[in-house]
Structure formats: C-alpha cells, structure tokens
Design a protein around this motif. Sequence first.
Motif, PDB file in Angstrom:
ATOM      1  N   LYS A 154       1.635  11.142   2.715  1.00  0.00           N
ATOM      2  CA  LYS A 154       2.730  10.990   3.685  1.00  0.00           C
ATOM      3  C   LYS A 154       4.030  10.532   3.034  1.00  0.00           C
ATOM      4  CE  LYS A 154      -0.346   9.941   7.569  1.00  0.00           C
ATOM      5  NZ  LYS A 154      -0.686   8.951   8.634  1.00  0.00           N
TER       6      LYS A 154
ATOM      7  N   THR B  62       0.853  -1.186   0.000  1.00  0.00           N
ATOM      8  CA  THR B  62       0.000   0.000   0.000  1.00  0.00           C
ATOM      9  C   THR B  62       0.890   1.237   0.000  1.00  0.00           C
ATOM     10  OG1 THR B  62      -0.095  -0.006   2.432  1.00  0.00           O
ATOM     11  CG2 THR B  62      -1.888  -1.112   1.270  1.00  0.00           C
ATOM     12  N   ARG B  63       0.300   2.351  -0.341  1.00  0.00           N
ATOM     13  CA  ARG B  63       1.048   3.609  -0.327  1.00  0.00           C
ATOM     14  C   ARG B  63       0.147   4.729   0.172  1.00  0.00           C
ATOM     15  NH1 ARG B  63       3.324   4.738  -6.002  1.00  0.00           N
ATOM     16  NH2 ARG B  63       3.875   6.774  -5.087  1.00  0.00           N
ATOM     17  N   ASP B  64       0.782   5.761   0.715  1.00  0.00           N
ATOM     18  CA  ASP B  64       0.092   6.960   1.153  1.00  0.00           C
ATOM     19  C   ASP B  64       0.817   8.137   0.507  1.00  0.00           C
ATOM     20  OD1 ASP B  64      -0.905   9.188   2.467  1.00  0.00           O
ATOM     21  OD2 ASP B  64      -1.119   8.152   4.370  1.00  0.00           O
ATOM     22  N   ASN B  65       0.226   8.677  -0.535  1.00  0.00           N
ATOM     23  CA  ASN B  65       0.886   9.763  -1.254  1.00  0.00           C
ATOM     24  C   ASN B  65       0.898  11.070  -0.462  1.00  0.00           C
ATOM     25  OD1 ASN B  65       1.515   8.074  -3.345  1.00  0.00           O
ATOM     26  ND2 ASN B  65      -0.001   8.887  -4.782  1.00  0.00           N
TER      27      ASN B  65
END
Length: 118
Positions: free
Chosen positions: A76, A71-74
């Motif tokens: 953060k 997963t990714r959090d763009n």
Amino acid sequence: QVQLVEYGGGLVQPGGSMTLSCAASGFTFSNYAMRWYRQAPGKERELVAHIGSTGAFTNYADSMKGRFTITRDNAKNTVSLQMNSLKPEDTGVYYCNAIQGAPRREYWGKGTLVTVSS
C-alpha cells in the motif's frame, strides 16, 4: 512527482494513543527505508523511529522504545507510527522521511502536528 503525505495528527491527552500514517507515491517505496522524525517547539528535528525497506528491521530513539511502534505496508506504500502512553514532551511536528542509500536519495513530507495536552 514524489509525495509523502502524513495523516493522523491532532490533540491527544497525556497517556493517550495516536496513530500517524504516511502515504508515499512517485518513487519505488519498497527500495527505501522509512523514518519518522519530530520537531518540538524550539528544538531541533530528531529521529523518532526507523524501519528498513522490508520491514524486518526497526529502531527507535531511547525515549520512544516500548511506547512507539513503526510499521510499513509495501503493498500500500504506507508507513505508520503507533504512539502509546503519550507525554506532553511528545508534542511536535512529526515528519515522514524516505531514504535510499545507493544512489543516495531522500524525501520529506510536510509534517503533521501532534499536541499532547490536557
């Protein structure tokens, strides 16, 4: 200055779970696909998981499907790898990788060691 810093490695028992995280800085994170690679002792580096720049597309190596989730959090600038049902053969150094197709740019973290052992 471009940095990819991996966190979360260590020792885990077979069947256990672990989450790796990678913090990115120094480039436009949301323009890059992100990948996790691993290198087991005595073996070549192999691709573990891939996530597209928006997070809409993911892909996994066959042996990780159903066990690992990327997963990714763009917002953060982070990418994570949730690893479940770990096996001794999952042992290795896990590397965070950022890749952009055009123009071609690629960055690597220094890696974090995951050891799956009882």
